[in-house]
Scaffold this motif. Structure first.
Motif, PDB file in Angstrom:
ATOM      1  N   ILE A  96       5.054   1.189   9.730  1.00 50.82           N
ATOM      2  CA  ILE A  96       5.162   0.772  11.140  1.00 50.82           C
ATOM      3  C   ILE A  96       3.782   0.747  11.776  1.00 50.82           C
ATOM      4  CG2 ILE A  96       6.027   1.492  13.408  1.00 50.82           C
ATOM      5  CD1 ILE A  96       8.564   2.504  11.923  1.00 50.82           C
ATOM      6  N   GLY A  97       2.958   1.735  11.456  1.00 58.78           N
ATOM      7  CA  GLY A  97       1.589   1.763  11.972  1.00 58.78           C
ATOM      8  C   GLY A  97       0.785   0.555  11.521  1.00 58.78           C
ATOM      9  N   VAL A  98       0.952   0.170  10.251  1.00 58.78           N
ATOM     10  CA  VAL A  98       0.228  -0.991   9.724  1.00 58.78           C
ATOM     11  C   VAL A  98       0.714  -2.272  10.404  1.00 58.78           C
ATOM     12  CG1 VAL A  98      -0.178  -2.380   7.637  1.00 58.78           C
ATOM     13  CG2 VAL A  98      -0.304   0.111   7.520  1.00 58.78           C
ATOM     14  N   VAL A  99       2.018  -2.406  10.610  1.00 60.72           N
ATOM     15  CA  VAL A  99       2.553  -3.583  11.307  1.00 60.72           C
ATOM     16  C   VAL A  99       2.020  -3.648  12.731  1.00 60.72           C
ATOM     17  CG1 VAL A  99       4.656  -4.626  12.251  1.00 60.72           C
ATOM     18  CG2 VAL A  99       4.625  -3.826   9.890  1.00 60.72           C
ATOM     19  N   LEU A 100       2.036  -2.521  13.437  1.00 56.94           N
ATOM     20  CA  LEU A 100       1.519  -2.507  14.807  1.00 56.94           C
ATOM     21  C   LEU A 100       0.044  -2.870  14.845  1.00 56.94           C
ATOM     22  CD1 LEU A 100       3.350   0.628  16.268  1.00 56.94           C
ATOM     23  CD2 LEU A 100       3.851  -1.789  16.698  1.00 56.94           C
ATOM     24  N   SER A 101      -0.715  -2.398  13.880  1.00 54.15           N
ATOM     25  CA  SER A 101      -2.127  -2.758  13.787  1.00 54.15           C
ATOM     26  C   SER A 101      -2.276  -4.264  13.577  1.00 54.15           C
ATOM     27  CB  SER A 101      -2.784  -1.998  12.636  1.00 54.15           C
ATOM     28  OG  SER A 101      -4.091  -2.443  12.426  1.00 54.15           O
ATOM     29  N   GLY A 102      -1.432  -4.835  12.739  1.00 56.77           N
ATOM     30  CA  GLY A 102      -1.460  -6.288  12.505  1.00 56.77           C
ATOM     31  C   GLY A 102      -1.111  -7.070  13.755  1.00 56.77           C
ATOM     32  N   ARG A 122      -9.624 -16.457  11.062  1.00 61.56           N
ATOM     33  CA  ARG A 122      -9.829 -15.347  10.111  1.00 61.56           C
ATOM     34  C   ARG A 122      -9.127 -14.084  10.599  1.00 61.56           C
ATOM     35  NH1 ARG A 122     -16.139 -16.227   9.061  1.00 61.56           N
ATOM     36  NH2 ARG A 122     -15.954 -16.424  11.293  1.00 61.56           N
ATOM     37  N   ILE A 123      -9.263 -13.798  11.883  1.00 60.55           N
ATOM     38  CA  ILE A 123      -8.606 -12.616  12.447  1.00 60.55           C
ATOM     39  C   ILE A 123      -7.087 -12.779  12.331  1.00 60.55           C
ATOM     40  CG2 ILE A 123      -8.310 -11.206  14.518  1.00 60.55           C
ATOM     41  CD1 ILE A 123     -11.136 -11.003  13.829  1.00 60.55           C
ATOM     42  N   GLY A 124      -6.591 -13.987  12.590  1.00 60.28           N
ATOM     43  CA  GLY A 124      -5.161 -14.254  12.478  1.00 60.28           C
ATOM     44  C   GLY A 124      -4.657 -14.059  11.057  1.00 60.28           C
ATOM     45  N   LEU A 125      -5.451 -14.502  10.079  1.00 64.86           N
ATOM     46  CA  LEU A 125      -5.059 -14.321   8.679  1.00 64.86           C
ATOM     47  C   LEU A 125      -5.038 -12.842   8.292  1.00 64.86           C
ATOM     48  CD1 LEU A 125      -6.922 -17.289   6.944  1.00 64.86           C
ATOM     49  CD2 LEU A 125      -4.454 -17.027   7.306  1.00 64.86           C
ATOM     50  N   THR A 126      -6.039 -12.102   8.735  1.00 64.40           N
ATOM     51  CA  THR A 126      -6.034 -10.663   8.411  1.00 64.40           C
ATOM     52  C   THR A 126      -4.865  -9.957   9.086  1.00 64.40           C
ATOM     53  OG1 THR A 126      -7.586 -10.159  10.196  1.00 64.40           O
ATOM     54  CG2 THR A 126      -8.529 -10.509   8.020  1.00 64.40           C
ATOM     55  N   ASN A 130      -1.953  -7.832   7.297  1.00 62.77           N
ATOM     56  CA  ASN A 130      -1.586  -6.499   7.785  1.00 62.77           C
ATOM     57  C   ASN A 130      -0.079  -6.396   7.994  1.00 62.77           C
ATOM     58  OD1 ASN A 130      -4.105  -5.160   8.115  1.00 62.77           O
ATOM     59  ND2 ASN A 130      -3.434  -4.404  10.092  1.00 62.77           N
ATOM     60  N   ILE A 131       0.469  -7.345   8.696  1.00 62.10           N
ATOM     61  CA  ILE A 131       1.904  -7.329   9.003  1.00 62.10           C
ATOM     62  C   ILE A 131       2.723  -7.413   7.719  1.00 62.10           C
ATOM     63  CG2 ILE A 131       3.767  -8.626  10.130  1.00 62.10           C
ATOM     64  CD1 ILE A 131       1.636  -9.379  12.304  1.00 62.10           C
ATOM     65  N   PHE A 132       2.308  -8.281   6.795  1.00 59.21           N
ATOM     66  CA  PHE A 132       3.017  -8.449   5.529  1.00 59.21           C
ATOM     67  C   PHE A 132       3.026  -7.143   4.732  1.00 59.21           C
ATOM     68  CE2 PHE A 132       2.931  -9.643   0.980  1.00 59.21           C
ATOM     69  CZ  PHE A 132       4.180 -10.238   0.901  1.00 59.21           C
ATOM     70  N   ILE A 133       1.865  -6.508   4.594  1.00 61.52           N
ATOM     71  CA  ILE A 133       1.782  -5.245   3.857  1.00 61.52           C
ATOM     72  C   ILE A 133       2.626  -4.169   4.536  1.00 61.52           C
ATOM     73  CG2 ILE A 133       0.223  -3.339   3.221  1.00 61.52           C
ATOM     74  CD1 ILE A 133      -1.926  -5.503   2.731  1.00 61.52           C
ATOM     75  N   VAL A 137       5.886  -2.090   2.955  1.00 65.49           N
ATOM     76  CA  VAL A 137       5.988  -0.631   2.945  1.00 65.49           C
ATOM     77  C   VAL A 137       7.270  -0.180   3.640  1.00 65.49           C
ATOM     78  CG1 VAL A 137       4.918   1.501   3.771  1.00 65.49           C
ATOM     79  CG2 VAL A 137       3.501  -0.289   2.769  1.00 65.49           C
ATOM     80  N   ILE A 138       7.610  -0.810   4.762  1.00 64.21           N
ATOM     81  CA  ILE A 138       8.812  -0.434   5.513  1.00 64.21           C
ATOM     82  C   ILE A 138      10.075  -0.769   4.727  1.00 64.21           C
ATOM     83  CG2 ILE A 138      10.207  -0.977   7.555  1.00 64.21           C
ATOM     84  CD1 ILE A 138       7.514  -1.368   9.060  1.00 64.21           C
ATOM     85  N   LEU A 139      10.112  -1.948   4.105  1.00 65.73           N
ATOM     86  CA  LEU A 139      11.318  -2.397   3.429  1.00 65.73           C
ATOM     87  C   LEU A 139      11.519  -1.755   2.057  1.00 65.73           C
ATOM     88  CD1 LEU A 139      11.172  -6.173   4.389  1.00 65.73           C
ATOM     89  CD2 LEU A 139      12.597  -4.374   5.399  1.00 65.73           C
ATOM     90  N   ASN A 140      10.448  -1.286   1.431  1.00 55.10           N
ATOM     91  CA  ASN A 140      10.558  -0.683   0.110  1.00 55.10           C
ATOM     92  C   ASN A 140       9.677   0.563   0.026  1.00 55.10           C
ATOM     93  OD1 ASN A 140      11.316  -0.315  -2.488  1.00 55.10           O
ATOM     94  ND2 ASN A 140      10.425  -2.188  -3.287  1.00 55.10           N
TER      95      ASN A 140
END
Length: 191
Positions: A96-102, A122-126, A130-133, A137-140
């Motif tokens: 959740i922290g990684v998604v919020l950071s994304g 570039r920022i949008g891609l990163t 972030n959101i994907f990773i 993590v959240i789903l698995n």
């Protein structure tokens, strides 16, 4: 003295290799075992509260050792019975922290676009990465933790192998050093 050092170093390297192999080959079992050990320790702490309550002869107003003990023992039992759930909670929180950071990075990307900067892509891609990773993590979460344990296992294996190589190399050099009498010459030079 050199022989004792060599035995200790090789023993430590072999222990790292064994731990590394266990973590690499059986991460799920390792995680469940760790959770069970924690659960057992929590049960023991709760048992101390319960024993303390029942061994106390005098009444203590406001003493909640019976309730504390029962609650702590129940938490320990829950940790042992639902060890996979307990192990999976931490990655979910981190995910959740990684998604919020994304999402925050995505906002920054849109802000940069409004200001007319090309770097917003570039920022949008990163942020998308972030959101994907984070979602993975959240789903698995249990699988994520298992891979983390494998990574730690690889680190242990690397450390164990390099410890063995270093110990053997240093031991050979030190033996040659003492056999050639260089150590005696160095001691005489110091005097």
């Amino acid at each position: 003295m050199l022989k004792n050092w060599k035995v200790q170093e090789i023993g430590g390297a072999v222990a790292l290799l064994i731990c590394g192999l266990v973590l690499l080959l059986m991460p799920e079992l390792t995680l469940v075992t760790i959770a069970n050990v924690i659960g057992i320790l929590v049960i023991i702490i709760g048992a101390f509260f319960l024993i303390g309550y029942f061994l106390r002869k005098e009444l203590a107003a406001g003493n909640n050792d019976l309730i504390k003990g029962l609650v702590i023992v129940c938490i320990g039992i829950f940790i042992c019975v639902k060890s996979e759930l307990v192990v999976s909670v931490l990655p979910v929180v981190l995910g959740i922290g990684v998604v919020l950071s994304g999402i925050l990075k995505l906002q920054h990307a849109f802000d940069l676009k409004r200001m007319g900067f090309d770097t917003w892509v570039r920022i949008g891609l990163t942020s998308a990465v972030n959101i994907f990773i984070g979602l993975i993590v959240i789903l698995n979460p249990f699988s994520t933790v298992a891979w983390l344990m494998r990574l730690v296992g690889i680190g242990f294996l690397f450390s164990g192998v390099t410890d063995l190589i270093t110990t053997i190399y240093v031991s050979k050099k030190a033996s040659a050093y003492y056999v050639d009498g260089k150590a005696e010459e160095t001691d005489e030079e110091i005097k």
